[in-house]
Enzyme design. Structure first.
Site, PDB file in Angstrom:
ATOM      1  N   LYS A 179       0.854  -1.198   0.000  1.00 32.49           N
ATOM      2  CA  LYS A 179       0.000   0.000   0.000  1.00 32.49           C
ATOM      3  C   LYS A 179       0.885   1.241   0.000  1.00 32.49           C
ATOM      4  O   LYS A 179       1.454   1.613   1.016  1.00 32.49           O
ATOM      5  CB  LYS A 179      -0.923   0.058   1.219  1.00 32.49           C
ATOM      6  CG  LYS A 179      -1.948   1.183   1.046  1.00 32.49           C
ATOM      7  CD  LYS A 179      -2.465   1.742   2.335  1.00 32.49           C
ATOM      8  CE  LYS A 179      -1.529   2.667   3.036  1.00 32.49           C
ATOM      9  NZ  LYS A 179      -1.246   3.929   2.331  1.00 32.49           N
ATOM     10  N   GLY A 231       7.072   4.328   8.543  1.00 31.67           N
ATOM     11  CA  GLY A 231       6.315   5.574   8.654  1.00 31.67           C
ATOM     12  C   GLY A 231       6.527   6.198  10.015  1.00 31.67           C
ATOM     13  O   GLY A 231       7.543   5.962  10.681  1.00 31.67           O
ATOM     14  N   SER A 232       5.561   6.977  10.429  1.00 31.00           N
ATOM     15  CA  SER A 232       5.719   7.737  11.672  1.00 31.00           C
ATOM     16  C   SER A 232       5.566   6.839  12.908  1.00 31.00           C
ATOM     17  O   SER A 232       4.921   5.782  12.843  1.00 31.00           O
ATOM     18  CB  SER A 232       4.656   8.839  11.722  1.00 31.00           C
ATOM     19  OG  SER A 232       3.374   8.250  11.679  1.00 31.00           O
ATOM     20  N   ALA A 235       1.764   6.325  13.812  1.00 27.63           N
ATOM     21  CA  ALA A 235       1.093   5.252  13.068  1.00 27.63           C
ATOM     22  C   ALA A 235       1.652   3.895  13.507  1.00 27.63           C
ATOM     23  O   ALA A 235       0.906   2.921  13.641  1.00 27.63           O
ATOM     24  CB  ALA A 235       1.281   5.452  11.573  1.00 27.63           C
ATOM     25  N   GLY A 236       2.960   3.857  13.752  1.00 28.12           N
ATOM     26  CA  GLY A 236       3.599   2.597  14.165  1.00 28.12           C
ATOM     27  C   GLY A 236       3.008   2.041  15.449  1.00 28.12           C
ATOM     28  O   GLY A 236       2.803   0.834  15.595  1.00 28.12           O
ATOM     29  N   GLU A 253       9.565   0.355  11.045  1.00 28.48           N
ATOM     30  CA  GLU A 253      10.662   1.315  10.848  1.00 28.48           C
ATOM     31  C   GLU A 253      10.051   2.697  11.019  1.00 28.48           C
ATOM     32  O   GLU A 253       9.293   3.143  10.164  1.00 28.48           O
ATOM     33  CB  GLU A 253      11.245   1.184   9.440  1.00 28.48           C
ATOM     34  CG  GLU A 253      11.815  -0.175   9.118  1.00 28.48           C
ATOM     35  CD  GLU A 253      13.138  -0.439   9.780  1.00 28.48           C
ATOM     36  OE1 GLU A 253      13.619   0.418  10.553  1.00 28.48           O
ATOM     37  OE2 GLU A 253      13.698  -1.508   9.532  1.00 28.48           O
ATOM     38  N   CYS A 289      14.426   9.568   7.681  1.00 24.28           N
ATOM     39  CA  CYS A 289      14.239   9.174   9.078  1.00 24.28           C
ATOM     40  C   CYS A 289      15.545   9.129   9.889  1.00 24.28           C
ATOM     41  O   CYS A 289      15.557   9.414  11.064  1.00 24.28           O
ATOM     42  CB  CYS A 289      13.580   7.804   9.104  1.00 24.28           C
ATOM     43  SG  CYS A 289      14.430   6.640   8.014  1.00 24.28           S
ATOM     44  N   GLU A 388      10.680  14.883  15.942  1.00 29.37           N
ATOM     45  CA  GLU A 388      11.133  14.783  14.558  1.00 29.37           C
ATOM     46  C   GLU A 388      10.487  15.891  13.728  1.00 29.37           C
ATOM     47  O   GLU A 388       9.264  16.006  13.694  1.00 29.37           O
ATOM     48  CB  GLU A 388      10.734  13.413  13.998  1.00 29.37           C
ATOM     49  CG  GLU A 388      11.253  13.173  12.607  1.00 29.37           C
ATOM     50  CD  GLU A 388      10.851  11.800  12.079  1.00 29.37           C
ATOM     51  OE1 GLU A 388       9.670  11.448  12.176  1.00 29.37           O
ATOM     52  OE2 GLU A 388      11.737  11.095  11.569  1.00 29.37           O
TER      53      GLU A 388
END
Ligand code: NAD
Length: 481
Positions: A179, A231-232, A235-236, A253, A289, A388
């Protein structure tokens, strides 16, 4: 752009979308529309997972092939991507603002490097071994593919980060549903066409672009056996919770706020180390990142470090990502620029001093540009040193001695990247060993396909790249003989 981007690549075919939703991609360079794709809906995702499931469960299919045969197929995919390298550069750069000079070196190359690397790792591997036991018998240890993988990727390196997942997953014998992020969907069609040309069996790679709801739907889909996410951290955490409930293996990650430690003997001559300093701290418009966005400077050379980074940031060519001379392109989206600007305002409010940048480039009226910005006099507790930013904004923090530098570097919720700059290699490695992080470079930073990549703390779980990533897509089974 491509001819197929009115459909989804599912089960080796172009499927009509289930809904009329559309993703509109807008250029961060000039805010003009650069393309459209359908927006994936749940029935599209069901079809993709179903196709991947059938491909995986086929008793004579991909998961059952001899590794050497899979390796050949990965090689064909790499060849098909090679042919499309210029198209891939254009697609990525025009969507997310990655300077073409970066896209040419990474997005259009790294996936093929990974495919060939994993093909090489598996081609002579039998995926089993017999181990002599300690209690009399022996054990046949087999490694079988984990199953159908749900892969969710962000917009900053849409192709490299997809390949971080599909290259080892396919090598292991898994099938995959990818996705892509809605900001970067056009490049996923270039990948799909390469998959088609490489004649991978139907359903081995399926691609359904869509937003976070579709991502969440994929994560919890009953047909998925493992989730791989980049991703962030926000969301992780959501994905980890969903996978925790389902006891579903997951690789995460996530974000970073890494330290670039300048030791007191480091070479700060921009003519010789400018490229390394730039690559480790501001590559891809600061939207990477692992970047060392906290610059730790020894008190004895603090002003010199501030002057060096200010000169570096002030000298960078800012402009359209499609111009080969550009070193800093626009932020990937208006939302991302707003976010970066809000951090710049926070830094000012907290008492940090801007030495260069801080605004929008005066000569660029359109596009989501932010000037490369250096903050001096930053305390590690400031928001700009803890959160971040994901833009070309660096914070310079003073330290007393090595002990203090290590303490500050480790005083972070994150632990993904980092760099140590020094004239003394052994000293650099000794300091690097003490940093709580998944990866760290000496006098520069460049992830290598052979080495595990990932984070500790809020930067994630598990590793990509290296043989470690292949293991993450395999399930060991012990047969006691
Ligand atoms: P994001 O987390 O908003 O989105 C990433 C992807 O996840 C997108 O495809 C999005 O649609 C999807 N998504 C978002 N929420 C989801 C959810 N709850 N369930 C399932 N899918 C969901 O991140 P972004 O803004 O696209 O990317 C920037 C972030 O990615 C930064 O924090 C950056 O540090 C991180 N990143 C990490 C690495 C790494 O390897 N550690 C590499 C690149 C980027």
């Amino acid at each position: 752009m491509t001819t197929n981007n009115n459909a989804f690549f599912i089960g080796g075919e172009w499927h009509a979308p289930a809904s009329s939703g559309v993703i509109t991609v807008v250029s961060p360079n000039d805010e003009q529309v650069v393309g459209h794709t359908p927006d994936g809906a749940e029935p599209d995702m069901d079809a993709a997972v179903d196709a991947a499931r059938r491909a995986f469960d086929d008793p004579t299919g991909w998961s059952q092939w001899e590794p050497a045969r899979r390796a050949q197929a990965l090689g064909r995919l790499a060849d098909a991507l090679d042919k499309r390298a210029p198209e891939m550069v254009q697609a990525v750069s025009s969507q997310n603002g990655m300077p073409v000079a970066v896209a040419e070196k990474l997005e259009a190359v790294f996936p093929q490097v990974l495919l060939r690397y994993y093909a090489g790792l598996i081609e002579n591997d039998s995926f089993e071994e017999t181990r002599p036991g300690l209690l009399g018998g022996s054990t046949l240890v087999t490694k079988t593919p984990i199953g159908v993988v749900g892969a969710i990727v962000p917009w900053n390196f849409p192709q490299a980060l997809a390949a971080f997942k599909y290259a080892p997953a396919l090598a292991a014998g898994c099938t995959i549903v990818i996705k892509p992020s809605p900001e970067t969907v056009l490049d996923s069609y270039v990948l799909a066409e390469a998959v088609e040309e490489a004649a991978l069996p139907a359903g081995v790679i399926n691609i359904v672009p869509g937003g976070r709801e579709l991502g969440a739907y994929l994560v919890s889909h009953p047909g998925i056996d493992k989730v791989a996410f980049t991703g962030s951290s926000t969301a992780g955490r959501n994905i980890a919770e969903a996978c925790g409930r389902l006891l579903r293996p997951v690789t995460l990650e996530l974000g970073g706020k890494s330290a670039a430690i300048i030791l007191d003997d480091a070479n700060l001559d921009l003519a010789t180390v400018g490229e390394q300093l730039f690559g480790a701290t501001m590559l891809n418009n600061g939207q990477v990142c692992y970047l060392g966005t906290r610059i730790l400077a020894p008190q004895s050379r603090y002003q010199e470090v501030v002057d060096t980074f200010s000169a570096l940031a002030g000298s960078l060519t800012v402009g359209s990502s499609l111009d080969p001379a550009t070193m800093i392109g626009p932020m990937a989206s208006a939302r991302q620029r707003d976010r970066v600007e809000s951090y710049i305002a926070k830094g000012r409010g907290e008492g940090a001093r801007i030495t260069v940048g801080g605004g929008r480039p005066a000569d660029l009226e359109k596009g989501w540009f932010v000037e490369p910005t250096i903050f001096a006099d930053v305390d590690n507790n400031y928001t700009i040193a803890q959160e971040e930013i994901f833009g070309p904004v660096l914070s310079i923090i003073s330290y007393r001695d090595d002990e203090d530098a290590v303490r500050i570097a480790n005083d972070s919720d994150f632990g993904l990247g980092g760099t140590v700059f020094t004239a003394d290699h052994d000293h650099g490695v000794a300091v690097a060993r003490r940093i709580q992080t998944g990866t760290v470079g000496i006098n520069g930073y460049l992830p290598d396909p052979t080495a595990p990549f990932g984070g500790v703390k809020a930067s994630g779980l598990g590793r990509e790249l290296g043989p470690e990533a292949l293991s993450a897509y395999l399930v060991p089974k012990s047969i006691y003989l």
